[in-house]
Write a protein that holds these residues in place. Structure first.
Motif, PDB file in Angstrom:
ATOM      1  N   GLY A 118      31.369  71.263 -92.533  1.00  0.00           N
ATOM      2  CA  GLY A 118      32.062  70.815 -93.731  1.00  0.00           C
ATOM      3  C   GLY A 118      32.123  69.304 -93.849  1.00  0.00           C
ATOM      4  N   GLN A 119      32.349  68.637 -92.743  1.00  0.00           N
ATOM      5  CA  GLN A 119      32.388  67.176 -92.765  1.00  0.00           C
ATOM      6  C   GLN A 119      31.048  66.595 -93.193  1.00  0.00           C
ATOM      7  OE1 GLN A 119      33.637  66.385 -88.760  1.00  0.00           O
ATOM      8  NE2 GLN A 119      35.825  66.475 -89.250  1.00  0.00           N
ATOM      9  N   GLN A 120      29.949  67.218 -92.748  1.00  0.00           N
ATOM     10  CA  GLN A 120      28.627  66.719 -93.093  1.00  0.00           C
ATOM     11  C   GLN A 120      28.250  67.030 -94.541  1.00  0.00           C
ATOM     12  OE1 GLN A 120      25.753  68.129 -90.116  1.00  0.00           O
ATOM     13  NE2 GLN A 120      27.367  68.098 -88.601  1.00  0.00           N
ATOM     14  N   LEU A 143      34.533  80.366 -88.346  1.00  0.00           N
ATOM     15  CA  LEU A 143      33.514  79.437 -88.832  1.00  0.00           C
ATOM     16  C   LEU A 143      33.732  79.133 -90.314  1.00  0.00           C
ATOM     17  CD1 LEU A 143      30.618  78.084 -88.172  1.00  0.00           C
ATOM     18  CD2 LEU A 143      29.729  80.079 -89.392  1.00  0.00           C
ATOM     19  N   VAL A 144      33.920  80.170 -91.119  1.00  0.00           N
ATOM     20  CA  VAL A 144      34.071  79.990 -92.560  1.00  0.00           C
ATOM     21  C   VAL A 144      35.381  79.273 -92.884  1.00  0.00           C
ATOM     22  CG1 VAL A 144      34.344  81.222 -94.736  1.00  0.00           C
ATOM     23  CG2 VAL A 144      32.576  81.920 -93.132  1.00  0.00           C
ATOM     24  N   MET A 150      37.274  71.704 -94.924  1.00  0.00           N
ATOM     25  CA  MET A 150      36.696  70.400 -95.197  1.00  0.00           C
ATOM     26  C   MET A 150      36.159  70.258 -96.628  1.00  0.00           C
ATOM     27  SD  MET A 150      36.990  68.824 -92.250  1.00  0.00           S
ATOM     28  CE  MET A 150      38.518  69.732 -91.908  1.00  0.00           C
ATOM     29  N   LEU A 151      36.201  71.349 -97.407  1.00  0.00           N
ATOM     30  CA  LEU A 151      35.575  71.353 -98.725  1.00  0.00           C
ATOM     31  C   LEU A 151      36.596  71.641 -99.821  1.00  0.00           C
ATOM     32  CD1 LEU A 151      32.369  73.458 -97.939  1.00  0.00           C
ATOM     33  CD2 LEU A 151      32.637  70.973 -97.847  1.00  0.00           C
ATOM     34  N   PRO A 152      36.302  71.231-101.067  1.00  0.00           N
ATOM     35  CA  PRO A 152      37.164  71.597-102.189  1.00  0.00           C
ATOM     36  C   PRO A 152      37.235  73.111-102.344  1.00  0.00           C
ATOM     37  CG  PRO A 152      35.631  69.864-102.817  1.00  0.00           C
ATOM     38  CD  PRO A 152      35.196  70.347-101.466  1.00  0.00           C
ATOM     39  N   PRO A 153      38.349  73.653-102.841  1.00  0.00           N
ATOM     40  CA  PRO A 153      38.524  75.112-102.890  1.00  0.00           C
ATOM     41  C   PRO A 153      37.604  75.818-103.869  1.00  0.00           C
ATOM     42  CG  PRO A 153      40.342  73.989-103.975  1.00  0.00           C
ATOM     43  CD  PRO A 153      39.545  72.928-103.297  1.00  0.00           C
TER      44      PRO A 153
END
Length: 389
Positions: A118-120, A143-144, A150-153
């Motif tokens: 997610g960061q990448q 994992l998910v 790290m991501l928008p919903p």
């Protein structure tokens, strides 16, 4: 082999290719290599020991984003094929791609791996993520969840878990390189791209709904205060037409998660006769409501229509220039047996033959749900449709 000229295929943006040992590549590689070309590869296990075709693919697309994984059988444009490599290619003009991968050496490190991905991938204009991971060492729910943190919903997530008989024959393609114990993902960025996903099942409920009163990770110890095995066998035994000797793939559990309209399916991996515990193919939170399900070959195939109908409710299906990624659960093969080939053909017919299709059989399917965040499913077929406007 001579590459096809861009002038020959000016309007075409998607393609599928096959490789088998007897005939080699089914057609020349299109001359589409670029930073914004995605190459998705599903390959039979043995190609980790036969690197020539994967090397040729990597050499033809050195700038492109190449991801994929191993699987017992592959799908390509409606056909189910063993001992083969299936490749889907989509070339974008107005969409940026970002690739990421991370090691997943154990269940316990799955959430951190998701966070690394997610960061990448994180970007303000990120619209969707296609993700694959090792199905043997990954705790997919962790994992998910790590990825989504790290991501928008509103980012759509789709993908699946590589399946294999053992650690030795399960592997990933991360930026074209064969790696073990990894997860890989590609992010789609921009306003011209669409990643639409839909799932279908084909299962019916049997028995009474019970509460999971004691669980730990993937292990279900008690249902309504009783040993899980006792409740499970009692309910399965009531299903007329099937006996306890039938494969447990006939009797997965549906889990109703709080706040979700959609129920999540969990395969039964094993039943411990001594402790009475049931080991599932995915996590099961304590306190959720659980019910036994079963199915038939025809009902499983009806699940394909269910997925296509859901896809149509989300988007107008294009006539061409779209790539469909079909991820079906390995457990469905255990039910369908010789009818397994019909599942891939039905999906291809339902989407339309102008849409290129590749697919695999997985240890778990990953898909954003209609009523909430992405979930890890078992015993479903999940279709991700990628296209650029």
């Amino acid at each position: 082999m001579r590459p096809i000229s861009n002038l020959d295929i000016e309007e075409q943006t998607t393609e599928t290719l096959l490789y088998d040992l007897a005939t080699g590549w089914s057609k020349p590689f299109p001359n589409w290599d670029s930073d914004n070309t995605l190459v998705v590869v599903f390959a039979a296990h043995e190609y980790c020991h036969l690197p020539q075709p994967l090397d040729a693919l990597r050499n033809a697309f050195p700038q492109s984003k190449i991801i994929g994984c191993s699987t017992p059988v592959v799908v390509c444009d409606g056909a189910l094929l063993p001992d083969t490599i299936s490749v889907g290619i989509i070339r974008f003009h107005h969409t940026q791609l970002r690739l990421s991968y991370a090691p997943v050496p154990s269940f316990e490190e799955s959430r951190v791996a998701g966070q690394m991905l997610g960061q990448q991938l994180a970007a303000a204009n990120l619209k969707g993520v296609l993700i694959f991971s090792d199905g043997v060492t990954t705790e997919a729910t962790e994992l998910v969840q790590g990825l989504q943190e790290m991501l928008p919903p509103n980012v759509t997530i789709a993908g699946g878990l590589a399946s294999g008989h053992s650690l030795d024959d399960t592997w990933m393609l991360c930026d074209g390189e064969l790696k073990r114990f990894h997860a890989c993902a590609v992010g789609f960025m921009g306003n011209a791209v669409e990643l639409t996903r839909a799932t279908g099942g084909g299962w019916r409920l049997i028995g009474a709904e019970c509460k999971a009163t004691r669980t730990s990770g993937r292990t279900l110890f008690e249902l309504d205060g009783e040993r899980a095995k006792d409740v499970y066998h009692r309910q399965v035994g009531r299903d007329i037409g099937f006996g306890l000797r039938e494969s447990s793939s006939r009797y997965p559990l549906t889990v109703r998660l709080p706040g979700l309209e959609m129920q999540i399916v969990r395969d039964v991996n094993s039943v411990d006769e001594d402790s009475g515990a049931i080991e599932l193919a995915g996590d099961i939170p304590e306190g959720v409501m659980v019910q036994v399900m079963t199915t038939t070959e025809d009902d499983i195939l009806d699940g394909v229509d269910e997925a296509i109908d859901r896809m149509r409710s989300k988007t107008i299906l294009p006539q061409n220039n779209a790539l469909a990624i079909c991820v079906s659960c390995a457990g469905r093969r255990a039910v369908l047996l010789e009818k397994t080939c019909e599942e891939a053909a039905l999906a291809h017919d339902g989407l339309g033959h102008g849409i290129h299709q590749i697919g695999m059989y997985a240890f778990g399917e990953i898909s954003t749900t209609s009523s909430g965040p992405p979930q890890v499913h078992n015993e479903t077929i999940t279709i991700g449709l990628i296209r650029e406007y």
